[in-house]
Design an enzyme around this catalytic site. Structure first.
Site, short mmCIF file in Angstrom:
data_model
loop_
_atom_site.label_atom_id
_atom_site.label_comp_id
_atom_site.label_asym_id
_atom_site.label_seq_id
_atom_site.Cartn_x
_atom_site.Cartn_y
_atom_site.Cartn_z
N ARG A 101 -8.00 5.92 -5.70
CA ARG A 101 -8.23 5.66 -4.28
C ARG A 101 -9.26 6.65 -3.76
O ARG A 101 -9.16 7.85 -3.99
CB ARG A 101 -6.94 5.80 -3.48
CG ARG A 101 -7.17 5.71 -1.97
CD ARG A 101 -5.90 5.53 -1.14
NE ARG A 101 -5.51 4.13 -1.08
CZ ARG A 101 -4.79 3.59 -0.10
NH1 ARG A 101 -4.37 4.34 0.91
NH2 ARG A 101 -4.46 2.32 -0.13
N TYR A 126 -7.29 14.94 1.00
CA TYR A 126 -6.41 15.75 0.17
C TYR A 126 -7.24 16.45 -0.91
O TYR A 126 -8.47 16.35 -0.91
CB TYR A 126 -5.29 14.88 -0.40
CG TYR A 126 -4.41 14.29 0.69
CD1 TYR A 126 -3.77 15.13 1.60
CD2 TYR A 126 -4.25 12.92 0.85
CE1 TYR A 126 -2.99 14.62 2.63
CE2 TYR A 126 -3.47 12.40 1.87
CZ TYR A 126 -2.84 13.26 2.76
OH TYR A 126 -2.08 12.74 3.78
N SER A 180 0.83 -1.20 0.00
CA SER A 180 0.00 0.00 0.00
C SER A 180 0.87 1.26 0.00
O SER A 180 1.98 1.26 0.53
CB SER A 180 -0.88 -0.02 1.25
OG SER A 180 -1.96 0.88 1.12
N PRO A 181 0.36 2.35 -0.59
CA PRO A 181 1.11 3.61 -0.53
C PRO A 181 1.34 4.04 0.92
O PRO A 181 0.41 4.04 1.73
CB PRO A 181 0.19 4.60 -1.26
CG PRO A 181 -0.68 3.75 -2.11
CD PRO A 181 -0.88 2.49 -1.36
N ARG A 221 1.46 -1.59 7.07
CA ARG A 221 2.33 -1.87 8.21
C ARG A 221 2.97 -3.25 8.16
O ARG A 221 4.14 -3.40 8.55
CB ARG A 221 1.55 -1.66 9.51
CG ARG A 221 1.26 -0.20 9.81
CD ARG A 221 0.43 -0.03 11.09
NE ARG A 221 0.22 1.36 11.41
CZ ARG A 221 -0.75 2.12 10.92
NH1 ARG A 221 -1.61 1.58 10.07
NH2 ARG A 221 -0.89 3.39 11.26
N GLN A 252 1.32 6.78 -7.18
CA GLN A 252 0.08 7.43 -6.73
C GLN A 252 0.28 8.94 -6.82
O GLN A 252 1.15 9.51 -6.14
CB GLN A 252 -0.25 7.04 -5.29
CG GLN A 252 -1.58 7.59 -4.81
CD GLN A 252 -1.81 7.35 -3.32
OE1 GLN A 252 -1.12 7.95 -2.50
NE2 GLN A 252 -2.73 6.46 -2.99
#
Length: 779
Positions: free
Chosen positions: A633, A585, A425-426, A727, A504
């Protein structure tokens, strides 16, 4: 409140939890004076059969062998689950259930309480809790889901009660199912489902006369629960007919499952399930137990189980602690996390059944697997241990090659074939200088590419200097940055062939100009701030910079920044491009009604809020190579009142899919600072599941997916196409390769780099050949 252990105990409610608590406390200290009040008669009961797990029975056996022995003589046990869907029956074995008639359980507990000297008052309302708390050392409120005690002290307990979308009714059939039975009926009114399980076998002597339990003694019995969504229930007219007519109609609808036999209702009525949770479980010397404290949906069979386990824990804490206050604190500390976990599983299960129609077109065997794993308590690996034959059949139908776990099956997106279903994942690293990725990024992304994931994503790469989150964010707004990214993509493609590298692209919007995460997440820079822009002039949180609202001309400028970055990403050699429209964002800020207050063509209804993100998507898609996939996303919920809803997320995903998105990366939250996420294992995956089935677009699931077993379960059940983990890949860059080793898999879905091939076995951790003891002597 008296000091020391409680000698006078009042119990409100004579269900299994209250009775068992009374029996345990009296057995542990015969000097205790224990009084129990039950408003109903001894033989009154609601529901028919009770299911208990082996784990709960083990606790009962340890705490009170007398009760355990009595239950053992009465239990009906079975291992199979039958699932019937569109005329096909699929059976999964090895599950291990035990059920008993509820009246039998109550009778055993009544007799145990009387033998120990508990004073029971049937057909008697308990005195008010205030009077009891003054007269007794301890008051146990086991007065059920509609607890008067809980309502009396609501400001202290702070209950939360949620009512759900299905109606259900408890019924019984006078024959025993051979297994836990699920059957789906697709009627002209909508989908209905039957949950059934045996709780009484025919009497051994098979006498023709009917015994004290009625027909159950002669022919056995099963609990039957019929459930459907509220709108289906009303459309079918169940809201306008008597209970008896409802029972007769249910028997006709599920005649095949029942073998044409009738149903009976007892004291049942149609109702909606209510999930009860309490912030606190005790107030002074009053403590909640069982359904008064918490409820869990019947589809995971945990109500009585939880109540009995509460009683065991409460009795233990009162024995271990020196006084009541510390005992009640210990009880709550011990039980609340366990109950919270069970309630999360129960909620996942009840929501699965609420949305059952979503899965009806799945292949029947995959549908059965999806049903079995709905609560996340049963997983792919767990089910493979219970019933390898069934699990292997599901895998074959899914398309898994022989001896290949679902996570190692390939997936094609446009011209890109991913060799497995794992995505790194980013993750923002905040380690770039002037937006240029350096050696850290080469090592970070290179290590994870070597670790076997099918797709490795960069962090959010900013399209302009003003669009950075922090001074350490990477960018693609200069040629120098593009050259640095080319160095990384060349390494991945050369040294980790078969691994795809995705970029991304995003713009920070109102969440920019902040400190590095470890210096102060979302906190403004102490100096050197740059001006922010956003959909509307709303600061992210108190103390944050207020952004400028983008004008029409500035919207065009930002769109061109995205397209310029996409062209650089093409030259840099990325295999996939993701547009970041999540987490508050810039583009996400247009989508959420909490952050977009515009009154022009880019604000208002969802269609208008989508306008600018779709314009950016179209512009980027136009310059991004046609054979390379593009994903988006999104935040599927804001976790805040008035924000983006799950229904909005479906509409957003549908819009991007219509514009050519090859997959939707489904995240949640981080849009507003006042969010209240409902954290838990795989807690965001239901949003991806819904989008996948309602929109028909591939999805990437994210959110506390931490084990390869979770990945296999989600993929095989058809809830997602790819799983993105963050993680776990920080903890172990070779997470995917290690997952292959742990599953005994060797194949094209997990290829070890040649220099690392010698490490594809788990290292030994100590001597394992020591001689085993031959003889054990008692002390």
């Amino acid at each position: 409140m008296a000091a020391g252990p409680p000698l006078r105990v009042a119990v409100i409610g004579g269900g299994p939890g209250g009775l068992y608590a009374a029996a345990l406390l009296k057995r542990l200290d015969p000097a205790r004076q224990i009084t129990l009040w039950e408003r109903n008669a001894p033989d009154d009961t609601f529901g028919f059969g009770v299911v208990l797990s082996d784990e709960t029975l083990g606790g009962i056996e340890h705490a009170d062998p007398v009760v355990h022995e009595a239950l053992q003589r009465c239990f009906v046990r079975w291992d199979d689950i039958d699932i019937v869907h569109r005329g096909e029956r699929h059976t999964s074995g090895g599950h291990g259930f035990a059920a008993v008639r509820r009246q039998t359980l109550l009778k055993i507990l009544h007799e145990r309480c009387r033998s120990l000297g508990v004073d029971i008052h049937f057909r008697t309302e308990a005195p008010c809790p205030d009077r009891l708390s003054e007269a007794y050392d301890l008051v146990i409120a086991a007065d059920g889901v509609h607890s008067t005690t809980r309502e009396t002290y609501a400001p202290a307990f702070r209950p939360h009660v949620a009512e759900h979308r299905c109606r259900y009714i408890w019924l019984a059939a006078d024959f025993p199912f051979e297994a836990f039975h699920f059957e789906i009926a697709e009627t002209e009114y909508g989908v209905m489902q039957l949950h059934g399980y045996p709780y009484a076998r025919p009497s051994v002597d098979r006498l023709p006369s009917i015994g004290p339990n009625g027909p159950e003694d002669r022919s056995g019995a099963s609990t039957v629960i019929v459930e459907m969504r509220e709108e289906v229930w009303r459309a079918a007219g169940f809201d306008e007919v008597s209970t008896q007519e409802s029972v007769e109609r249910c028997a006709k609808i599920f005649a095949d499952a029942l073998g044409g036999k009738p149903l009976r209702s007892g004291k049942s009525a149609w109702t909606c399930f209510r999930t009860v949770a309490n912030e606190h479980w005790s107030h002074g010397n009053v403590v909640l137990l069982g359904d008064a404290a918490h409820t869990a949906h019947f589809s995971i069979g945990s109500g009585t189980k939880l109540a009995v386990e509460d009683a065991l824990a409460l009795a233990a804490c009162l024995t271990e602690q020196p006084d009541v206050p510390r005992a009640l604190a210990a009880y709550e500390e011990e039980r609340k996390p366990v109950v919270a976990s069970t309630q999360r599983a129960a909620r996942a299960s009840l929501e699965w059944f609420e949305d059952l129609r979503r899965y009806l077109d799945q292949p029947p065997r995959q549908f059965a697997f999806n049903l079995l794993t709905r609560s996340r308590r049963v997983t792919h690996d767990n089910l493979r241990l219970r019933d390898a034959h069934f699990t292997e059949a599901v895998e074959r139908e899914f398309g898994c090659p022989p001896d290949t776990p679902p996570m190692f099956t390939p997936l094609r997106l446009r011209g890109l074939t991913l060799r497995n279903r794992v995505v790194v994942s980013p993750m923002d690293m905040y380690s770039a200088a002037d937006g240029v990725p350096g050696d850290f990024h080469l090592v970070h992304l290179g290590a994870r590419a070597l670790g076997g994931a099918g797709l490795v994503m960069t962090e959010m790469v900013c399209v302009s200097a003003e669009g950075r989150i922090t001074p350490g964010c990477a960018g693609l707004y200069t040629a120098r940055q593009a050259e640095a990214w080319r160095r990384i993509t060349d390494f991945v493609h050369t040294r980790a062939p078969g691994t795809a590298l995705g970029v991304q692209l995003g713009h920070s919007g109102r969440k920019g100009s902040t400190q590095l995460m470890w210096d102060g997440m979302d906190e403004p820079l102490p100096e050197g701030n740059w001006p922010l822009v956003a959909a509307s002039p709303l600061p992210y949180k108190p103390g944050s910079q207020t952004p400028r609202q983008l004008s029409r001309a500035q919207l065009t400028d930002v769109r061109e920044e995205f397209t310029a970055a996409a062209k650089r990403a093409t030259r840099a050699g990325f295999d996939l491009l993701e547009l970041h429209c999540a987490h508050g964002y810039l583009l996400s800020g247009f989508l959420s009604p909490l952050t977009n207050r515009r009154t022009d063509a880019y604000g208002g209804r969802l269609e208008e809020r989508l306008r600018f993100p779709l314009e950016v998507f179209d512009a980027v898609r136009e310059v991004w190579p046609a054979e390379r996939p593009m994903t988006v996303r999104i935040s599927a919920t804001d976790w805040a009142e008035g924000g983006t809803t799950a229904e909005d997320a479906v509409a957003i995903a549908r819009a991007f899919a219509a514009h050519g998105a090859d997959a939707i990366d489904v995240s949640t939250g981080q849009v507003v600072a006042e969010e209240r996420p409902e954290f838990g294992r795989s807690y965001q995956t239901p949003f991806a599941d819904r989008i996948r089935h309602e929109v028909g677009v591939p999805v990437i699931a994210v959110g506390a997916i931490s084990s390869w077993d979770d990945v296999n379960s989600l993929i095989l059940a058809g809830r997602t196409d790819l799983c993105a983990l963050a993680r776990p890949h920080l903890y172990d860059p070779h997470w995917t390769l290690h997952a292959a080793v742990e599953q005994g898999y060797e194949g094209p879905g997990a290829v070890w780099p040649n220099p690392y091939r010698a490490g594809n076995r788990r290292p030994q951790t100590g001597r394992t050949d020591a001689p085993k003891p031959r003889l054990s002597l008692g002390g």
